[in-house]
Design a protein around this motif. Structure first.
Motif, mmCIF file in Angstrom:
data_model
loop_
_atom_site.group_PDB
_atom_site.id
_atom_site.type_symbol
_atom_site.label_atom_id
_atom_site.label_comp_id
_atom_site.label_asym_id
_atom_site.label_seq_id
_atom_site.Cartn_x
_atom_site.Cartn_y
_atom_site.Cartn_z
ATOM 1 N N LEU A 185 0.900 -1.118 0.170
ATOM 2 C CA LEU A 185 -0.023 0.095 -0.040
ATOM 3 C C LEU A 185 0.634 1.422 0.071
ATOM 4 N N VAL A 186 0.964 1.766 -0.943
ATOM 5 C CA VAL A 186 1.940 3.393 -1.465
ATOM 6 C C VAL A 186 0.950 4.264 -1.088
ATOM 7 N N ALA A 187 1.338 5.286 -0.129
ATOM 8 C CA ALA A 187 0.471 6.357 0.138
ATOM 9 C C ALA A 187 1.217 7.785 -0.144
ATOM 10 N N HIS A 188 0.603 8.644 -0.402
ATOM 11 C CA HIS A 188 0.800 9.974 -0.394
ATOM 12 C C HIS A 188 -0.082 10.981 0.015
ATOM 13 N N PRO A 189 0.176 11.832 0.945
ATOM 14 C CA PRO A 189 -0.729 12.574 1.671
ATOM 15 C C PRO A 189 -1.870 13.420 0.749
ATOM 16 N N GLU A 190 -1.401 13.714 -0.673
ATOM 17 C CA GLU A 190 -2.391 14.479 -1.451
ATOM 18 C C GLU A 190 -2.912 13.603 -2.557
ATOM 19 N N ALA A 191 -2.107 12.834 -3.000
ATOM 20 C CA ALA A 191 -2.447 11.858 -4.175
ATOM 21 C C ALA A 191 -3.297 10.664 -3.828
ATOM 22 N N GLY A 192 -3.301 10.275 -2.615
ATOM 23 C CA GLY A 192 -4.120 8.927 -2.110
ATOM 24 C C GLY A 192 -3.175 7.859 -2.017
ATOM 25 N N VAL A 193 -3.988 6.765 -2.418
ATOM 26 C CA VAL A 193 -3.219 5.571 -2.239
ATOM 27 C C VAL A 193 -3.220 5.021 -3.661
ATOM 28 N N PRO A 206 -3.697 -19.831 9.129
ATOM 29 C CA PRO A 206 -2.558 -21.212 8.768
ATOM 30 C C PRO A 206 -3.293 -22.100 7.961
ATOM 31 N N PRO A 207 -2.439 -22.657 6.919
ATOM 32 C CA PRO A 207 -0.941 -22.365 6.706
ATOM 33 C C PRO A 207 -0.755 -21.164 6.067
ATOM 34 N N TRP A 208 -1.493 -20.389 5.689
ATOM 35 C CA TRP A 208 -1.332 -19.397 4.636
ATOM 36 C C TRP A 208 -1.447 -17.977 5.403
ATOM 37 N N SER A 209 -0.634 -17.208 4.979
ATOM 38 C CA SER A 209 -0.563 -15.577 5.689
ATOM 39 C C SER A 209 -0.648 -14.516 4.517
ATOM 40 N N TYR A 210 -1.196 -13.395 4.730
ATOM 41 C CA TYR A 210 -1.112 -12.226 3.819
ATOM 42 C C TYR A 210 -0.403 -11.010 4.752
ATOM 43 N N THR A 211 0.289 -10.311 4.121
ATOM 44 C CA THR A 211 1.181 -9.232 4.757
ATOM 45 C C THR A 211 0.924 -7.914 3.828
ATOM 46 N N THR A 212 0.114 -6.925 4.406
ATOM 47 C CA THR A 212 0.245 -5.839 3.856
ATOM 48 C C THR A 212 1.140 -4.841 4.518
ATOM 49 N N VAL A 213 1.886 -4.228 3.596
ATOM 50 C CA VAL A 213 3.170 -3.356 3.958
ATOM 51 C C VAL A 213 2.642 -2.102 3.313
#
Length: 304
Positions: free
Chosen positions: A37-45, A103-110
């Motif tokens: 998830l890339v964010a910018h204060p004005e442009a959004g995500v 489990p046994p799966w995972s998802y990570t939001t960076v």
């Protein structure tokens, strides 16, 4: 590389396959998956409109995909976002990671921020479109179910930035490694450890925040002979003009969000003063444990 039947050969250690949960649900990624998830204060995500053939095709979500074997969630999220959306790894500033365990799966939001919005580029057939979406318009799109579930929490955290403020003299004194013979050298060792910790991130529980890992603003107060210690990457140095305790209190008192400042000290008097201002306190023993772990682990930088 080709397998001989016209199909691309998976790289060694690839996680590109389905995982079936005990309840019959299937998720992509033998070793789990990660998204950025890339964010910018004005442009959004930055969001990806998923191709129709993909899982939950036609919805909007995050660029990402399967982790490879021995690949960290940060490495996987940044690699996939670069491949799918042309996200420049060097422009990213890590903020937090949130991990969903099935489990046994995972998802990570960076979650990462950029100082300037960039022009995303479709890098493969998994995307119909890529665009920056203002925060208040995200809910108007047909969202990937997983992203829809996590977006309310993530949106509320985009403006949060915890600060780790270290009373270096107190931390030095908590480990009898001969610091009294060379205070500047001992302070330099603490600062080097803090630089490693700034790259590795810290567990969310140490800040009382949701998520799994946070990459805080790191500041360190030096006093006396320790002020001769050299600067270190990703660590803001406060060289106290008088006493270190006063500099710590001034830092917390001038903060726009003192409740987001975690002060590392075992000094009971200083602890009481900063807690009255709203700050949290962490003990030097816990900090040393985190530093030792960070120094022994690969650095979790966006370009790694």
């Amino acid at each position: 590389m080709d397998t001989g039947n016209g199909l691309p050969r998976r790289p060694l250690g690839s996680g590109d396959e389905w995982v079936e949960l005990p309840d019959g649900r299937r998720f992509w990624g033998r070793y789990g998956a990660a998204g950025l998830l890339v964010a910018h204060p004005e442009a959004g995500v930055l969001l990806q409109h998923r191709a129709g053939y993909s899982h939950f095709g036609g919805t909007w979500g995050l660029p990402g995909g399967a982790r490879h074997q021995d690949e960290s969630p940060v490495q996987a999220a940044v690699r996939e976002a670069g491949e799918e959306a042309g996200v420049p790894a060097g422009a990213l500033q890590l903020r937090l990671a949130s991990r969903l365990e099935l489990p046994p799966w995972s998802y990570t939001t960076v979650v990462a921020t950029v100082e300037e919005p960039f022009v995303p580029v479709i890098g493969d057939a998994e995307s119909i479109a890529l665009r920056w979406v203002p925060d208040d318009e995200v809910d108007s799109l047909p969202l990937h179910p997983g992203f829809a579930d996590s977006w309310p929490m993530l949106r509320g955290l985009l403006g949060v930035r915890p600060t780790l403020l270290v009373d270096v003299a107190n931390v030095m004194g908590s480990r009898p490694d001969g610091w009294w013979r060379d205070r500047a050298g001992a302070a330099g060792r603490v600062l080097g450890g803090l630089s490693a910790l700034a790259g590795a991130g810290m567990p969310s529980a140490d800040f009382g925040l949701p998520g799994s890992v946070w990459w805080p603003r790191v500041a360190a107060v030096l006093e006396g002979e320790a002020k001769a210690a050299p600067d270190q990457p990703d660590v803001e140095i406060v060289r106290a003009p008088r006493d270190g305790d006063g500099a710590v209190v001034d830092f917390v008192g001038s903060s726009d969000a003192p409740e987001r400042v975690t002060v590392v000290t075992a000094d009971r008097g200083l602890r009481d003063r900063v807690e009255r201002l709203g700050a949290r306190v962490l003990g030097p023993g816990r900090l040393w444990d985190l530093i030792d772990e960070a120094l022994s682990a690969p650095r979790s930088t966006p370009s790694s």
